[in-house]
Design a protein around this motif. Structure first.
Motif, PDB file in Angstrom:
ATOM      1  N   GLY A   1       0.484  -1.089  -0.286  1.00 15.25           N
ATOM      2  CA  GLY A   1      -0.341   0.068  -0.086  1.00 15.25           C
ATOM      3  C   GLY A   1       1.313   1.553  -0.107  1.00 15.25           C
TER       4      GLY A   1
ATOM      5  N   LEU B   1      -1.535   6.990   3.334  1.00  9.88           N
ATOM      6  CA  LEU B   1      -2.393   8.723   2.832  1.00  9.88           C
ATOM      7  C   LEU B   1      -2.184   9.474   2.215  1.00  9.88           C
TER       8      LEU B   1
ATOM      9  N   ARG C   1      -6.549   2.723   9.156  1.00  9.87           N
ATOM     10  CA  ARG C   1      -7.104   3.090   7.366  1.00  9.87           C
ATOM     11  C   ARG C   1      -6.609   4.326   8.219  1.00  9.87           C
TER      12      ARG C   1
ATOM     13  N   LYS D   1      -3.200   3.263   3.373  1.00  6.94           N
ATOM     14  CA  LYS D   1      -4.386   2.492   2.215  1.00  6.94           C
ATOM     15  C   LYS D   1      -3.874   1.785   1.190  1.00  6.94           C
TER      16      LYS D   1
ATOM     17  N   GLU E   1      -4.541  -0.041  -4.641  1.00  4.19           N
ATOM     18  CA  GLU E   1      -5.844  -0.644  -5.449  1.00  4.19           C
ATOM     19  C   GLU E   1      -5.413  -1.910  -6.741  1.00  4.19           C
TER      20      GLU E   1
END
Length: 547
Positions: free
Chosen positions: A355, A358, A380, A384, A387
Motif C-alpha cells: 500500500g 494517505l 486506515r 491505504k 488499489e
C-alpha cells in the motif's frame, strides 16, 4: 383489605401476566431466531446461578494464570469451546447465535463477576435446557483442566472504563524501552520470540558473525566485502545487504537466493513498486529508511533516522512499554487480543500489506510503510491498500485480486470470508513463536480442522476429509493449504509464498486470467482441461463453482 385478599389478588395478577406472556409466546412462535427477552434471560441466569451448590461457589482455584498455563488451556478452549463461544469468548459464532438462550459473552461482567468456583461448576456440569454441555470426566475423576479453563475465561475480561482511560493516557506518556525490558516478567514468551524470524530479520554481522549466509567471494554480480555490510536483511527466502552512509542505509545490488543458493541482482525496476519513479535509478541513492526500515524495526524516527531496536520487537505489537515495565497492569499496555478484529489484524497488516501512506510525500520523502501508525489506532487513517482493477494483471495483483507478490498477506486476508467473520491473523499464527511452520499455532491441517472438520457448519460438507479432497489421506493433495492457500505470490525468482484469500482457484480461472491453480501446479503433467473435467465429476461440488 386483609392479607389473604392481597395475596389472592397478587396471585391472580401473576397468573394473568403469565397467561398473557404465554399467549404472546404462542402467537409469535418458539423460533430460536428470536432474541430472548430480558425477563427470559434474567430468569434463566438466576436459575442457573441458584442451582450451583454453596460449596462449589467457595472453592478456590489452585492454579495461577502463568503464560504456560494460559497457552496450554487456550488450545483446549479452541478445541472444545470456540465453536459456540468464539475464539475471543464473545459468542458471536454461527452456533452461538443460533442457540436459545444465546451463548453468553464470557468477557462481560455477568460471567466475570461469578466466583472461580461458580464458573468451574458450570464448565464441569453444564446448564440444563441450554446448549451448554458438562465437561466433567465421565468417570467422576477430578481434573485440573476446568480450573485452568476458569483462568482462560478470566483472561478474556474486557478492559474497564478506568483501564481504557489509563491506556489513552499511557499512549501519550509512555516511552519505548526495547524487548529485553519485557524478559523479566515474560521470560517464557521472550525465549520463544527470540528464535522467530521476526526477531532475527535484521542482523548486524559484527554482533552476529554467522548472519551472512553465503560466501561473499562467490558474488560476481556486484562485489562488496564483509566490511561494507552494516546490516543483513532476511534469511528464509532471500538475504539482502545494506551499507551505511551517514545516517542512512543503502541496499547493495546483489542478493542471495536462499532456496536455490545463487546470487541474483537486486534493483527495484520501473513498473513495479509505486515509489520507484520518485527515486533515482541507483541503489546508493535509495535509502532504506523510507522503503524498508519502518517495518523492520521498533519506533523508527523519520527525522533522526534512529530506532529503539531493529527487528519486530514486543513494542511493535504492544505499544511503548515504559509504564508497564515500571507498574505492570492491563491498562498501561496494549494487547491486540483484546481489540476488535479490524484493529487486531491491523497490527499485522501494517507491514504485511502492499500500500502507501494517505499523505505523500511526508517531509519530502516517499515512504512505503504507514508513518505515524501505532498499534491501537486506526490503520486506515494512515495507510491505504494498493488499489486493483478486476481483470488486470499487475505487479501486485492477479486479475482476480489475489496477491501476485510477497508481503501482501493483508491484501489477501481482508478479502476473505474468514476476515469478515472476525477471524484474526493470530487466530492461526503465534507471533511469539512456535515449533510449527510459519509460527502456526498447530500444524496446518490440525489448525484448519478445528473450525472446518467434516460435516461442520463451516464445511466441508462431507463425512470425511478424503471425500472432500478426493485425495488419499496423508498425500500432498489432501492437505487443506494445498488447495486453499496455494504458493502463487512471488518473493524471489520462482520462489513463491502462500495466498491468504483461502479461495479455491479453479483450472478455468487459469485459462481465463492466467492465475496458477493448485490442480495443475501439482499435477504438472496434466492440462487445465483435464483438471476441469475431473472437478465436474466430483459429486459433492456444484459444476457452476468450477467455472
Amino acid at each position: 383489605m386483609n392479607t389473604r385478599r392481597i395475596v389472592l389478588l397478587l396471585s391472580v395478577a401473576v397468573l394473568v401476566a403469565l397467561g398473557l406472556y404465554g399467549a404472546h409466546l404462542i402467537s409469535r412462535g418458539f423460533s430460536t431466531a428470536e432474541e430472548p427477552s430480558y425477563l427470559e434471560a434474567a430468569v434463566a441466569r438466576a436459575a442457573r446461578n441458584f442451582s450451583i451448590p454453596r460449596s462449589a461457589r467457595r472453592e478456590v482455584n489452585p492454579w495461577k494464570p502463568t503464560p504456560e498455563v494460559l497457552q496450554e488451556v487456550r488450545e483446549s478452549f479452541l478445541d472444545r469451546c470456540a465453536i459456540c463461544h468464539g475464539q475471543d469468548g464473545s459468542g458471536q459464532t454461527a452456533v452461538g447465535r443460533s442457540l436459545y438462550p444465546r451463548v453468553p459473552d464470557l468477557r462481560l461482567p455477568k460471567t466475570q463477576n461469578l466466583s472461580d468456583g461458580e464458573i468451574r461448576y458450570i464448565i464441569r456440569n453444564g446448564v440444563r435446557l441450554t446448549g451448554m454441555p458438562g465437561w466433567a470426566n465421565p468417570h467422576g475423576q477430578q481434573t485440573d483442566d476446568s480450573w485452568k479453563q476458569v483462568l482462560f475465561i478470566r483472561s478474556l475480561r474486557q478492559l474497564t472504563r478506568e483501564e481504557h482511560e489509563q491506556q489513552a493516557a499511557t499512549a501519550s506518556s509512555a516511552r519505548f524501552v526495547g524487548s529485553p525490558s519485557c524478559q523479566k516478567c515474560h521470560a517464557q514468551i521472550y525465549e520463544r520470540w527470540r528464535k522467530t524470524p521476526m526477531a532475527n530479520v535484521v542482523r548486524d554481522p559484527r554482533e552476529f558473525p554467522d548472519a551472512i549466509i553465503p560466501n561473499l567471494s562467490t558474488n560476481t554480480i556486484s562485489k562488496f566485502s564483509r566490511d561494507d555490510v552494516a546490516l543483513v536483511y532476511g534469511s528464509l527466502w532471500k538475504q539482502r545487504y545494506f551499507t551505511k552512509k551517514g545516517d542512512d542505509y543503502y541496499p547493495e545490488s546483489a542478493q542471495w537466493d536462499v532456496t536455490h543458493r545463487v546470487w541474483r541482482p537486486y534493483f527495484v525496476a520501473n513498473g513495479t513498486d509505486w515509489w520507484v519513479p520518485f527515486y533515482p535509478p541507483n541503489n546508493m541513492q535509495r535509502p532504506t529508511g523510507p522503503t524498508c526500515d519502518g517495518c523492520h524495526s521498533v519506533n523508527y524516527d523519520i527525522r533522526t533516522k534512529q530506532v529503539t531496536e531493529w527487528n519486530v520487537g514486543c513494542e511493535r505489537c504492544h505499544g511503548p512499554g515504559s509504564e508497564h515495565v515500571e507498574h505492570p497492569t492491563r491498562g498501561n499496555i496494549l494487547n491486540p487480543a483484546r481489540m476488535e478484529y479490524v484493529q487486531a489484524s491491523d497490527t499485522c497488516i501494517q507491514c504485511h500489506s502492499q500500500g502507501r501512506p494517505l499523505t505523500s510525500p511526508i517531509e519530502g520523502q516517499y515512504y512505503d510503510w504507514p508513518v505515524g501508525y501505532q498499534v491501537g489506532s486506526n490503520l486506515r487513517d494512515f495507510w491505504k491498500l494498493e488499489e486493483h482493477t478486476l481483470g488486470e494483471m499487475t505487479f501486485t495483483h492477479y486479475p482476480d485480486g489475489t496477491a501476485h507478490k510477497n508481503r501482501m498477506q493483508g491484501n489477501d486476508f481482508v478479502q476473505s470470508v474468514m476476515y469478515r467473520r472476525g477471524v484474526t491473523c493470530f487466530s492461526c499464527h503465534d507471533a511469539h513463536g512456535t515449533e510449527n511452520y510459519a509460527q502456526l499455532r498447530r500444524p496446518p491441517d490440525q489448525l484448519c480442522l478445528q473450525c472446518h472438520g467434516p460435516l461442520s457448519m463451516n464445511g466441508p460438507r462431507t463425512a470425511t476429509l478424503e471425500e472432500h479432497t478426493h485425495h488419499k489421506k496423508g498425500s500432498a493433495g489432501s492437505s487443506c493449504i494445498a488447495c486453499h492457500m496455494p504458493k502463487i505470490a512471488t518473493t524471489i525468482a520462482d520462489v513463491k509464498v502462500r495466498a491468504h484469500t483461502f479461495a479455491f482457484i479453479t483450472p478455468a480461472m487459469t485459462d481465463k486470467y492466467k492465475i496458477p491453480n493448485p490442480c495443475t501446479s501439482c499435477h504438472t503433467d496434466k492440462t487445465t482441461a483435464w483438471a476441469s473435467e475431473a472437478l465436474r465429476h466430483w459429486p459433492e461440488r456444484s459444476p457452476w463453482r468450477s467455472e
